[in-house]
Design a protein around this motif. Structure first.
Motif, PDB file in Angstrom:
ATOM      1  N   LEU A  84      -2.977  -1.693  11.903  1.00 21.69           N
ATOM      2  CA  LEU A  84      -1.792  -1.711  11.260  1.00 21.69           C
ATOM      3  C   LEU A  84      -0.871  -1.297  12.046  1.00 21.69           C
ATOM      4  CD1 LEU A  84      -3.838   0.243   7.957  1.00 21.69           C
ATOM      5  CD2 LEU A  84      -3.648  -1.864   8.651  1.00 21.69           C
ATOM      6  N   LYS A  85       0.479  -1.368  11.235  1.00 22.82           N
ATOM      7  CA  LYS A  85       1.830  -0.985  11.281  1.00 22.82           C
ATOM      8  C   LYS A  85       2.585  -0.873  10.733  1.00 22.82           C
ATOM      9  CE  LYS A  85       6.137  -2.039  13.394  1.00 22.82           C
ATOM     10  NZ  LYS A  85       7.087  -3.206  13.125  1.00 22.82           N
ATOM     11  N   ARG A  86       2.513   0.213   9.541  1.00 17.65           N
ATOM     12  CA  ARG A  86       3.930   0.389   8.387  1.00 17.65           C
ATOM     13  C   ARG A  86       4.316  -0.467   7.806  1.00 17.65           C
ATOM     14  NH1 ARG A  86       7.006   5.297   6.849  1.00 17.65           N
ATOM     15  NH2 ARG A  86       7.612   4.542   4.735  1.00 17.65           N
ATOM     16  N   ARG A  87       4.261  -0.891   6.997  1.00 19.79           N
ATOM     17  CA  ARG A  87       5.449  -1.960   5.546  1.00 19.79           C
ATOM     18  C   ARG A  87       5.114  -1.315   4.585  1.00 19.79           C
ATOM     19  NH1 ARG A  87       8.962  -4.342   7.739  1.00 19.79           N
ATOM     20  NH2 ARG A  87       7.364  -5.330   9.708  1.00 19.79           N
ATOM     21  N   SER A  88       6.561  -0.600   3.632  1.00 18.30           N
ATOM     22  CA  SER A  88       6.546  -0.432   3.241  1.00 18.30           C
ATOM     23  C   SER A  88       5.981  -2.029   1.592  1.00 18.30           C
ATOM     24  CB  SER A  88       7.962   0.495   2.648  1.00 18.30           C
ATOM     25  OG  SER A  88       7.660   1.044   3.531  1.00 18.30           O
ATOM     26  N   TRP A  89       5.763  -1.558   0.262  1.00 19.57           N
ATOM     27  CA  TRP A  89       5.815  -2.673  -0.190  1.00 19.57           C
ATOM     28  C   TRP A  89       6.910  -2.130  -1.608  1.00 19.57           C
ATOM     29  CZ3 TRP A  89       1.487  -6.497  -2.552  1.00 19.57           C
ATOM     30  CH2 TRP A  89       0.886  -7.303  -1.644  1.00 19.57           C
ATOM     31  N   GLY A 137      14.790  -2.118 -12.231  1.00 15.58           N
ATOM     32  CA  GLY A 137      13.788  -1.033 -11.327  1.00 15.58           C
ATOM     33  C   GLY A 137      12.884  -1.644 -10.655  1.00 15.58           C
ATOM     34  N   GLY A 138      11.837  -0.652  -9.588  1.00 11.40           N
ATOM     35  CA  GLY A 138      10.708  -1.702  -8.679  1.00 11.40           C
ATOM     36  C   GLY A 138       9.839  -0.238  -8.743  1.00 11.40           C
ATOM     37  N   ALA A 139       8.886  -0.460  -7.981  1.00  8.74           N
ATOM     38  CA  ALA A 139       7.692   0.297  -8.013  1.00  8.74           C
ATOM     39  C   ALA A 139       7.496   0.199  -6.399  1.00  8.74           C
ATOM     40  CB  ALA A 139       6.549  -0.665  -8.319  1.00  8.74           C
ATOM     41  N   TYR A 140       7.518   1.233  -5.620  1.00  5.43           N
ATOM     42  CA  TYR A 140       8.152   2.016  -3.830  1.00  5.43           C
ATOM     43  C   TYR A 140       6.129   1.660  -3.776  1.00  5.43           C
ATOM     44  CZ  TYR A 140       9.623   2.297   0.703  1.00  5.43           C
ATOM     45  OH  TYR A 140       9.637   2.517   1.954  1.00  5.43           O
ATOM     46  N   GLU A 141       5.990   1.155  -2.874  1.00  9.42           N
ATOM     47  CA  GLU A 141       4.303   1.556  -2.009  1.00  9.42           C
ATOM     48  C   GLU A 141       4.772   1.774  -0.484  1.00  9.42           C
ATOM     49  OE1 GLU A 141       1.066  -1.320  -2.382  1.00  9.42           O
ATOM     50  OE2 GLU A 141      -0.309   0.445  -1.401  1.00  9.42           O
ATOM     51  N   ARG A 142       4.940   2.592  -0.452  1.00  8.49           N
ATOM     52  CA  ARG A 142       5.589   3.667   0.588  1.00  8.49           C
ATOM     53  C   ARG A 142       3.837   2.906   1.949  1.00  8.49           C
ATOM     54  NH1 ARG A 142       4.690   7.463   3.900  1.00  8.49           N
ATOM     55  NH2 ARG A 142       6.372   8.146   5.539  1.00  8.49           N
ATOM     56  N   ASP A 143       3.030   3.339   1.510  1.00  8.20           N
ATOM     57  CA  ASP A 143       2.062   3.682   2.289  1.00  8.20           C
ATOM     58  C   ASP A 143       1.271   2.289   2.991  1.00  8.20           C
ATOM     59  OD1 ASP A 143       2.726   6.161   3.973  1.00  8.20           O
ATOM     60  OD2 ASP A 143       1.308   6.857   2.000  1.00  8.20           O
ATOM     61  N   ALA A 144       1.621   1.255   2.665  1.00  6.64           N
ATOM     62  CA  ALA A 144       1.533  -0.289   2.658  1.00  6.64           C
ATOM     63  C   ALA A 144       1.532  -0.093   4.530  1.00  6.64           C
ATOM     64  CB  ALA A 144       1.748  -1.072   1.575  1.00  6.64           C
ATOM     65  N   ALA A 145       1.408  -1.774   4.657  1.00  8.21           N
ATOM     66  CA  ALA A 145       1.173  -2.018   5.770  1.00  8.21           C
ATOM     67  C   ALA A 145       0.680  -3.153   6.195  1.00  8.21           C
ATOM     68  CB  ALA A 145       0.210  -1.656   6.671  1.00  8.21           C
ATOM     69  N   ASP A 146       1.259  -4.062   7.886  1.00 12.10           N
ATOM     70  CA  ASP A 146       0.871  -4.875   8.293  1.00 12.10           C
ATOM     71  C   ASP A 146      -0.566  -5.118   9.124  1.00 12.10           C
ATOM     72  OD1 ASP A 146       3.235  -6.416   6.932  1.00 12.10           O
ATOM     73  OD2 ASP A 146       4.140  -6.208   9.208  1.00 12.10           O
ATOM     74  N   ILE A 147      -0.891  -5.893   9.021  1.00 10.97           N
ATOM     75  CA  ILE A 147      -2.369  -5.739   9.696  1.00 10.97           C
ATOM     76  C   ILE A 147      -2.249  -7.076  10.177  1.00 10.97           C
ATOM     77  CG2 ILE A 147      -5.116  -6.757   9.381  1.00 10.97           C
ATOM     78  CD1 ILE A 147      -4.414  -6.069   6.724  1.00 10.97           C
ATOM     79  N   ASP A 148      -2.376  -5.924  12.086  1.00 11.74           N
ATOM     80  CA  ASP A 148      -2.716  -7.308  12.991  1.00 11.74           C
ATOM     81  C   ASP A 148      -4.661  -8.027  12.697  1.00 11.74           C
ATOM     82  OD1 ASP A 148      -3.428  -9.114  15.779  1.00 11.74           O
ATOM     83  OD2 ASP A 148      -2.632  -7.263  16.422  1.00 11.74           O
ATOM     84  N   VAL A 149      -3.817  -8.908  11.966  1.00 11.92           N
ATOM     85  CA  VAL A 149      -5.263 -10.057  11.774  1.00 11.92           C
ATOM     86  C   VAL A 149      -6.873 -10.391  13.202  1.00 11.92           C
ATOM     87  CG1 VAL A 149      -6.402 -11.640  10.282  1.00 11.92           C
ATOM     88  CG2 VAL A 149      -4.235 -10.463   9.544  1.00 11.92           C
TER      89      VAL A 149
END
Ligand SMILES: Cc1cc2nc3c(=O)[nH]c(=O)nc-3n(C[C@H](O)[C@H](O)[C@H](O)COP(=O)(O)OP(=O)(O)OC[C@H]3O[C@@H](n4cnc5c(N)ncnc54)[C@H](O)[C@@H]3O)c2cc1C
Length: 385
Positions: A84-89, A137-149
């Motif tokens: 995983l590499k952090r990528r917020s949503w 506005g929006g909803a911020y998910e800080r701890d989402a991620a990109d996956i090295d599939v």
């Protein structure tokens, strides 16, 4: 002549089949049969590679949460790369979508994982957006991620082999019959026999069940398109979050100096080697240009893949009640990578008739059991709740 008689045959070598086979190989002799020359050829090799605990319906979100620890701490030597590499949503809402944002934030497990933010903060985090796109506005998910599939998929295949399992490619299953308490399976790589068959055939899961005369789960394959583009006259920052319309009309995220965009299409199609349609590519560009002040430049790559859904949009994981030894691991929709570790662990526990592992202790397997589709209980479509 029967080529081999393992304990378990897994049909499909995508992320679902590979992960379940690797888990089961700890205790059983497992053979995976994959129709294509490369196990990641279909959906697994075509994803947007994201991990978000706020994406998908309740069952999907629960399986995603239960997968998090595996991605952060896989078994030793699973992969030389971080998975995983952090990528917020960032889920964004216009004025007209304020109600949809409220509905999203009303889900308890979602509210625990996002911060509600105002328009100014949304625009600071995702500076391409037009102010009106984020008026509510929006909803911020800080701890989402990109996956090295690829790292996850190859890691599971390696783990499977390390535990004594086998993967056969160019091995399309062509017939399946119950004989003397076992499944006799014929394929383009020979005949096999086993007490348990795991149907991890992705978009083809119902077609595989039909080979054995088993009732389908009414799994529908849907095309989704992804496009990698340059921006005209605008540098792309890797710090930007994945930005997604609250009603999922589009999303975009930085990807190695380019922007990955999608119209979030969901067109029902027959299972096939699906290709992108020019119209969907044009819609992706149009929607992202309307939501942002970006001008999309050259299209560098485009692809499409299949997301396959059961009628209630939850995965189907469990033994078929009417066919002894026939196990469904299908209907992962747009979430099959991020849920794979938990789905595989659940599969292994159900096949072994073991207690569920701790990360799944609070998960109710009846939410994903094939038994929910028996009789007259046909649930209505449920996209997020
Ligand atoms: C554009 C797009 C974006 C996505 N983004 C994400 C994301 O960001 N995060 C996420 O978690 N998920 C995402 N997904 C969903 C994810 O890709 C799928 O849920 C996942 O790959 C499904 O894995 P699978 O192993 O079930 O299917 P597949 O990878 O399709 O594997 C099934 C395999 O079964 C084989 N097979 C079929 N019939 C037979 C037969 N008769 N005999 C032998 N083999 C057979 C096929 O050849 C295939 O290789 C996305 C999907 C798409 C299309």
């Amino acid at each position: 002549m029967i080529r081999s008689q393992p304990d378990i045959l897994v049909i499909g070598g995508g992320i679902a089949g590979a992960s379940a086979a690797a888990e089961l190989a700890r205790t059983h002799r497992v053979v995976v049969l994959e129709a294509e020359a490369a196990p990641g050829y279909h959906s697994t090799g075509r994803s947007a590679a994201v991990f978000s605990e706020t994406y998908g319906n309740r069952a999907v979100r629960a399986l995603t949460r239960a997968s998090r620890d595996f991605f952060h701490q896989p078994p030793t030597q699973f992969s030389p790369y971080p998975l995983l590499k952090r990528r917020s949503w960032l889920h964004v809402a216009s004025e007209a979508q304020a109600f949809a944002l409220e509905g999203f934030l009303a889900m308890e497990d979602v509210a625990l994982r996002v911060s509600r933010i105002g328009q100014a903060e949304v625009l600071a985090l995702s500076p391409l957006l037009k102010p009106e796109t984020a008026a509510a506005g929006g909803a911020y998910e800080r701890d989402a991620a990109d996956i090295d599939v690829d790292a996850v998929h190859q890691g599971y295949l390696r783990l499977l082999r390390h535990r004594g399992g086998t993967v056969l490619t160019d091995a399309q299953v062509t017939s399946l019959a119950r004989r003397g308490g076992k499944w006799l399976l014929e394929s383009t790589a020979g005949a096999f026999q086993a007490a348990v068959v795991i149907n991890a055939a992705g978009a083809w899961a119902d077609a595989v069940a039909a080979l054995a005369g088993i009732e389908p789960m009414r799994i529908q394959a849907c095309r989704r398109t992804a496009v990698l583009v340059e921006l005209a006259g605008e540098p792309i920052s890797d710090a930007w979050p994945l930005t997604i319309d609250i009603e999922e009309a589009y999303y975009f995220k930085p990807d190695a100096g380019l922007l990955l965009i999608s119209p979030a299409d969901e067109t029902p199609v027959e299972p096939c080697d699906v290709q992108p349609e020019e119209l969907d590519v044009a819609i992706a560009i149009d929607r992202v240009e309307k939501a942002t002040r970006a001008s999309i430049g050259r299209v560098r790559r485009k692809w499409a893949g299949l997301r396959s859904f059961a009628p209630d949009r939850s995965p189907v994981i469990g033994f078929d009640e009417a066919a002894p030894g026939f196990f469904w691991l299908a209907g992962q929709g747009g979430y099959g990578i991020q849920t794979a570790p938990a789905a595989a662990a659940l599969t292994a526990a159900l096949v072994r008739d073991d207690a569920r592992p701790p990360e799944l202790a609070s998960f109710d397997p009846s939410e994903v059991s094939p038994a929910r589709f028996t009789g007259s209980q046909r649930p209505a479509t449920d996209r997020r709740s």
